[in-house]
Design an enzyme around this catalytic site. Structure first.
Site, PDB file in Angstrom:
ATOM      1  N   VAL A   1       0.854  -1.187   0.000  1.00 58.42           N
ATOM      2  CA  VAL A   1       0.000   0.000   0.000  1.00 58.42           C
ATOM      3  C   VAL A   1       0.891   1.238   0.000  1.00 58.42           C
ATOM      4  O   VAL A   1       1.572   1.522   0.991  1.00 58.42           O
ATOM      5  CB  VAL A   1      -0.938   0.007   1.226  1.00 58.42           C
ATOM      6  CG1 VAL A   1      -1.915   1.170   1.146  1.00 58.42           C
ATOM      7  CG2 VAL A   1      -1.685  -1.313   1.345  1.00 58.42           C
ATOM      8  N   ASP A   2       0.909   1.960  -1.113  1.00 53.60           N
ATOM      9  CA  ASP A   2       1.697   3.176  -1.248  1.00 53.60           C
ATOM     10  C   ASP A   2       0.814   4.369  -0.915  1.00 53.60           C
ATOM     11  O   ASP A   2      -0.241   4.562  -1.532  1.00 53.60           O
ATOM     12  CB  ASP A   2       2.235   3.310  -2.674  1.00 53.60           C
ATOM     13  CG  ASP A   2       3.142   2.156  -3.065  1.00 53.60           C
ATOM     14  OD1 ASP A   2       3.810   1.601  -2.174  1.00 53.60           O
ATOM     15  OD2 ASP A   2       3.177   1.802  -4.263  1.00 53.60           O
TER      16      ASP A   2
END
Length: 261
Positions: A129-130
């Site tokens: 998850v960026d």
């Protein structure tokens, strides 16, 4: 004594090892296999290997390169980049990769997370998850190497991914990436409080003291870093390194153990 995993993150671009700053300014830092051999000597806990342009370029995972890298690794390896089918997941795991990492496909194909977890177990499924703050200061999830705003907040997204079958979350702060400014512990705290699976912190580490803060203040279960392990400050000369087990024990593990007594 609490033992927290400390994980080098290797970024692949055009077959080579690169490092970025806030997902830009990609600097070539060498051959990934050479880096893996050095990390073998350092006795690292595990490696995360990410092909950062595969999804953008709509490329499938390079199974040959993955096989070559994993064959040299003496530690568990997680791979992500360009994974869009369950057949690719099978092929990657067949080469000896322990975990597959989903990023863009987690947004576009959440059913793939569920199917991968069903066939291979949640422990083999990691969702990367960026996260970056938008102009309003709100955390938002980005994909395609940070170029596309997915329009969702990280807390609700990680909850949906865990419900889909993810056994681990790789949480990367785009705003801290390559900056040596320390982990975003506020972001970490929000995410770790929302899910009951391990959360790997990534983005901003400069020292082992940042590791301890990420666990104490953010609740991280594991600690990943890139620039800290491939650059020598302050001039960013390339130098593959890793804290000694003695240093990790003294500065991270023992203080954490004392705090939890």
């Amino acid at each position: 004594m609490r033992r927290v995993r400390v994980i080098p993150t290797l970024l692949l671009k055009n077959g080579g090892l690169v490092k970025s700053v806030r997902f830009h300014q990609h600097k070539y830092v060498g051959d990934p296999i050479n880096a893996v051999k050095i990390f073998n000597e350092k006795e690292v806990d595990e490696l995360v290997l990410l092909d950062i342009t595969a999804s953008q370029e709509k490329r499938a995972p390079n199974i040959r390169q993955i096989s070559e890298i994993v064959s040299e690794a003496f530690m568990p390896v997680a791979y992500g980049g360009g994974i869009t089918t369950i057949e690719q997941v099978k092929a990657i795991l067949y080469e000896g990769v322990e975990k597959v990492v989903f990023n863009h496909s987690a947004i576009t194909q959440p059913a793939l997370i569920t199917e991968a977890a069903r066939q291979f177990g949640s422990s083999s499924v990691v969702v990367s998850v960026d996260v970056s703050k938008n102009w309003l200061g709100k955390y938002r999830v980005y994909t395609l190497n940070g170029t596309k705003n997915a329009g969702v907040d990280p807390v609700s997204f990680v909850q949906s991914m865990v419900n889909a079958g993810a056994g681990e979350i790789f949480l990367n702060s785009i705003d801290r990436d390559g900056t040596f400014e320390g982990y975003d512990t506020d972001l970490l705290k929000q995410v770790t409080a929302a899910v009951d699976v391990p959360v790997i912190a990534c983005g901003g580490a400069a020292s082992v003291h940042d590791f301890r803060k990420a666990v104490e203040l953010g609740g991280a279960s594991a600690l990943a870093a890139g620039s800290m392990f491939v650059f020598q400050q302050p001039h960013r000369a390339v130098l593959i390194t890793y804290p000694s087990q003695k240093e990790l024990k003294k500065e991270v593990f023992e203080p954490l153990a004392g705090r939890n007594r």
